[in-house]
Scaffold this motif. Structure first.
Motif, PDB file in Angstrom:
ATOM      1  N   PRO A  33      62.834 -13.476 -59.613  1.00 41.18           N
ATOM      2  CA  PRO A  33      63.252 -12.086 -59.372  1.00 41.18           C
ATOM      3  C   PRO A  33      63.286 -11.720 -57.893  1.00 41.18           C
ATOM      4  O   PRO A  33      64.199 -11.021 -57.434  1.00 41.18           O
ATOM      5  CB  PRO A  33      62.197 -11.274 -60.132  1.00 41.18           C
ATOM      6  CG  PRO A  33      61.687 -12.196 -61.187  1.00 41.18           C
ATOM      7  CD  PRO A  33      61.695 -13.549 -60.554  1.00 41.18           C
ATOM      8  N   THR A  34      62.305 -12.201 -57.134  1.00 42.04           N
ATOM      9  CA  THR A  34      62.281 -11.930 -55.697  1.00 42.04           C
ATOM     10  C   THR A  34      63.475 -12.565 -54.997  1.00 42.04           C
ATOM     11  O   THR A  34      64.110 -11.966 -54.117  1.00 42.04           O
ATOM     12  CB  THR A  34      60.976 -12.458 -55.081  1.00 42.04           C
ATOM     13  OG1 THR A  34      59.862 -11.880 -55.770  1.00 42.04           O
ATOM     14  CG2 THR A  34      60.902 -12.125 -53.607  1.00 42.04           C
ATOM     15  N   LEU A  66      76.163 -13.508 -58.038  1.00 40.00           N
ATOM     16  CA  LEU A  66      74.796 -13.312 -58.526  1.00 40.00           C
ATOM     17  C   LEU A  66      74.670 -13.709 -59.991  1.00 40.00           C
ATOM     18  O   LEU A  66      73.662 -14.293 -60.404  1.00 40.00           O
ATOM     19  CB  LEU A  66      74.378 -11.852 -58.342  1.00 40.00           C
ATOM     20  CG  LEU A  66      74.065 -11.398 -56.910  1.00 40.00           C
ATOM     21  CD1 LEU A  66      73.898  -9.892 -56.858  1.00 40.00           C
ATOM     22  CD2 LEU A  66      72.809 -12.090 -56.390  1.00 40.00           C
ATOM     23  N   ASP A 116      74.042  -8.716 -49.740  1.00 37.97           N
ATOM     24  CA  ASP A 116      75.388  -8.276 -50.145  1.00 37.97           C
ATOM     25  C   ASP A 116      76.187  -9.358 -50.864  1.00 37.97           C
ATOM     26  O   ASP A 116      77.401  -9.457 -50.704  1.00 37.97           O
ATOM     27  CB  ASP A 116      76.184  -7.765 -48.926  1.00 37.97           C
ATOM     28  CG  ASP A 116      75.573  -6.508 -48.330  1.00 37.97           C
ATOM     29  OD1 ASP A 116      75.009  -5.702 -49.104  1.00 37.97           O
ATOM     30  OD2 ASP A 116      75.654  -6.331 -47.106  1.00 37.97           O
ATOM     31  N   VAL A 164      66.416 -13.250 -56.271  1.00 37.28           N
ATOM     32  CA  VAL A 164      67.633 -12.506 -56.601  1.00 37.28           C
ATOM     33  C   VAL A 164      67.707 -11.211 -55.802  1.00 37.28           C
ATOM     34  O   VAL A 164      68.781 -10.816 -55.318  1.00 37.28           O
ATOM     35  CB  VAL A 164      67.700 -12.224 -58.115  1.00 37.28           C
ATOM     36  CG1 VAL A 164      68.862 -11.290 -58.441  1.00 37.28           C
ATOM     37  CG2 VAL A 164      67.845 -13.528 -58.892  1.00 37.28           C
ATOM     38  N   LEU A 165      66.577 -10.531 -55.647  1.00 37.42           N
ATOM     39  CA  LEU A 165      66.559  -9.297 -54.856  1.00 37.42           C
ATOM     40  C   LEU A 165      66.962  -9.552 -53.407  1.00 37.42           C
ATOM     41  O   LEU A 165      67.678  -8.746 -52.793  1.00 37.42           O
ATOM     42  CB  LEU A 165      65.167  -8.662 -54.913  1.00 37.42           C
ATOM     43  CG  LEU A 165      64.783  -7.999 -56.237  1.00 37.42           C
ATOM     44  CD1 LEU A 165      63.329  -7.536 -56.187  1.00 37.42           C
ATOM     45  CD2 LEU A 165      65.703  -6.815 -56.546  1.00 37.42           C
ATOM     46  N   VAL A 166      66.520 -10.663 -52.856  1.00 40.30           N
ATOM     47  CA  VAL A 166      66.904 -11.017 -51.483  1.00 40.30           C
ATOM     48  C   VAL A 166      68.415 -11.216 -51.390  1.00 40.30           C
ATOM     49  O   VAL A 166      69.064 -10.754 -50.442  1.00 40.30           O
ATOM     50  CB  VAL A 166      66.159 -12.284 -51.030  1.00 40.30           C
ATOM     51  CG1 VAL A 166      66.722 -12.791 -49.695  1.00 40.30           C
ATOM     52  CG2 VAL A 166      64.667 -12.007 -50.894  1.00 40.30           C
ATOM     53  N   ILE A 183      70.684  -9.889 -53.301  1.00 40.57           N
ATOM     54  CA  ILE A 183      71.319  -8.573 -53.430  1.00 40.57           C
ATOM     55  C   ILE A 183      71.316  -7.866 -52.080  1.00 40.57           C
ATOM     56  O   ILE A 183      72.325  -7.255 -51.674  1.00 40.57           O
ATOM     57  CB  ILE A 183      70.594  -7.729 -54.494  1.00 40.57           C
ATOM     58  CG1 ILE A 183      70.816  -8.322 -55.892  1.00 40.57           C
ATOM     59  CG2 ILE A 183      71.095  -6.282 -54.456  1.00 40.57           C
ATOM     60  CD1 ILE A 183      70.004  -7.648 -56.977  1.00 40.57           C
ATOM     61  N   ARG A 184      70.209  -7.953 -51.354  1.00 40.96           N
ATOM     62  CA  ARG A 184      70.126  -7.323 -50.034  1.00 40.96           C
ATOM     63  C   ARG A 184      71.066  -7.989 -49.040  1.00 40.96           C
ATOM     64  O   ARG A 184      71.454  -7.375 -48.033  1.00 40.96           O
ATOM     65  CB  ARG A 184      68.687  -7.391 -49.510  1.00 40.96           C
ATOM     66  CG  ARG A 184      67.692  -6.570 -50.306  1.00 40.96           C
ATOM     67  CD  ARG A 184      67.987  -5.086 -50.189  1.00 40.96           C
ATOM     68  NE  ARG A 184      67.900  -4.618 -48.824  1.00 40.96           N
ATOM     69  CZ  ARG A 184      66.792  -4.174 -48.248  1.00 40.96           C
ATOM     70  NH1 ARG A 184      65.655  -4.141 -48.939  1.00 40.96           N
ATOM     71  NH2 ARG A 184      66.809  -3.743 -46.991  1.00 40.96           N
TER      72      ARG A 184
END
Length: 405
Positions: A82-83, A98, A92, A85-87, A89-90
């Motif tokens: 999860p971490t 994704l 772009d 994937v969040l990176v 997303i940040r």
């Protein structure tokens, strides 16, 4: 099968360059580099510990070891993914990229561990078959679609084929592992052994992430220096140069390093030394021949691709292939040290290479623009190669008692 995989991957990258826009090739390169980096985050480099352990125990204990690895990886996916994937997303990343990232990462990780297990248990034929299904089959399908169907010339189709091939390779790998002499699946997981493996592999993980950090940051840094189309050209040249390591893994390393582990475990140091010497000469001859042949043929292939962005960037390739050759030759002392259980030179050299890469790229980018990245990679790999070679020489000079250096 390995040669077939090598050939299809080699052809795939040129068809991709011919039929897909350079910007899409660039994004594909960023995606694959991030996948490769992610493999080490979710795998913790635990195979480094497992590979040396599993060949030294009886068959009725191997299943429990593999269960321990599976349990550890499951926990890592829950905690780390999860971490990750969040990176992204940040950063772009597009929604489509994704969506493809998680299934491809999981399949590549599973199939990679299966292949490593087959190789370390000396079942190279099955490993070659799964590798072809995993990497070669979808490349053939992608090329056929790109030639015959214009609507197949996009990244989403390629990603879908990648997933399908990963599922097929996973099924084949599970079938083959069931036939291997591996018992002890009903044994409980030895969490003390798992914790020991984490302590050993964690140090390797730091060094591997540093090394893979170079091979991931290079594409992002290249984008900053020359734009996404330059990344596309760089990825094309990397695709050509990386076939060298695929060939060496198939024809040299996958056969030699299980023998190296066995010789060192039995303290047969003369046989181990002879194996290292043979690996070195085979690697050197193949690498030099590959460098000259690829450098001579590449202009003709770029003319066939027919896009000026690749032809204009040809000056990158000599440095890219030199970096690949340096990396390949450096793998000989790497495997020699690994088989001896001498891990510190491997770890320290990888960690030291990252700041060298960052510093040299930053300095060279002021006057050499895009060339700064491949030149800095060559410098970093040369440092690693020399460090490991010197360390192996020192260890081998006192071969009666392997020591950390």
């Amino acid at each position: 099968m390995r040669f077939g995989t090598l050939s299809t991957r080699f052809l795939f990258v040129f068809f991709l360059a011919r039929y897909v826009e350079p910007t899409s090739v660039g994004y594909y390169g960023l995606f694959t580099a991030t996948i490769i980096y992610g493999l080490y985050v979710v795998g913790l480099d635990f195979y480094v510990f497992l590979s040396r352990e599993i060949v030294t125990v009886s068959e009725d204990k191997r299943g429990a070891m593999l269960k321990g690895q599976l349990a550890l990886c499951g926990l890592l996916y829950v905690i780390v993914l999860p971490t990750f994937v969040l990176v992204l997303i940040r950063m772009d990343w597009s929604v489509s990229m994704l969506c493809w990232f998680v299934p491809i990462l999981a399949l590549e990780h599973f199939n990679q561990e299966i292949s490593r297990l087959l190789i370390v248990l000396s079942d190279q034929v099955a490993a070659s078959m799964t590798l072809f299904v995993r990497q070669g089959s979808w490349a053939i399908a992608a090329v056929a679609l790109m030639i015959g169907y214009p609507e197949g010339r996009n990244i989403n189709v390629i990603m879908a084929l990648w997933v399908c091939a990963g599922l097929a390779a996973g099924a084949l790998g599970i079938w083959r592992v069931k036939q291997l002499p591996i018992g002890g699946w009903s044994r409980p997981i030895d969490w003390r052994w798992v914790r020991k493996g984490i302590s050993v592999s964690a140090a390797f993980l730091v060094s591997t992430l540093a090394l893979r950090g170079i091979q991931t940051a290079d594409r992002y840094w290249m984008e900053g220096l020359g734009g996404i189309e330059t990344v596309g050209a760089y990825v094309l040249f990397l695709g050509v140069a990386s076939t060298l390591m695929v060939f060496l893994d198939a024809g040299v390393f996958s056969f030699s390093y299980p023998a190296l582990i066995s010789h060192n475990h039995k303290r047969e140091y003369d046989l181990a030394r002879a194996t290292v010497r043979r690996m070195f000469f085979q690697t050197l001859v193949i690498s030099v021949a590959f460098g000259f042949v690829s450098w001579a043929l590449l202009p003709y292939l770029l003319h066939w691709v027919g896009k000026a962005v690749y032809q204009n960037a040809f000056g990158l390739y000599p440095w890219v292939v030199l970096a690949a050759i340096t990396n390949a030759v450096g793998m000989v002392p790497h495997y020699a040290l690994y088989a001896r259980g001498v891990d510190k030179p491997i770890i320290y050299s990888h960690i030291a290479a990252l700041p060298v890469f960052v510093t040299s790229t930053w300095c060279l980018s002021k006057g050499h623009a895009e060339l700064a990245v491949p030149i800095s990679m060559t410098i970093s790999f040369t440092l690693i190669m020399i460090w490991k070679a010197v360390a192996y020489h020192l260890v081998d000079s006192n071969h009666s008692t392997p020591k950390s250096a």
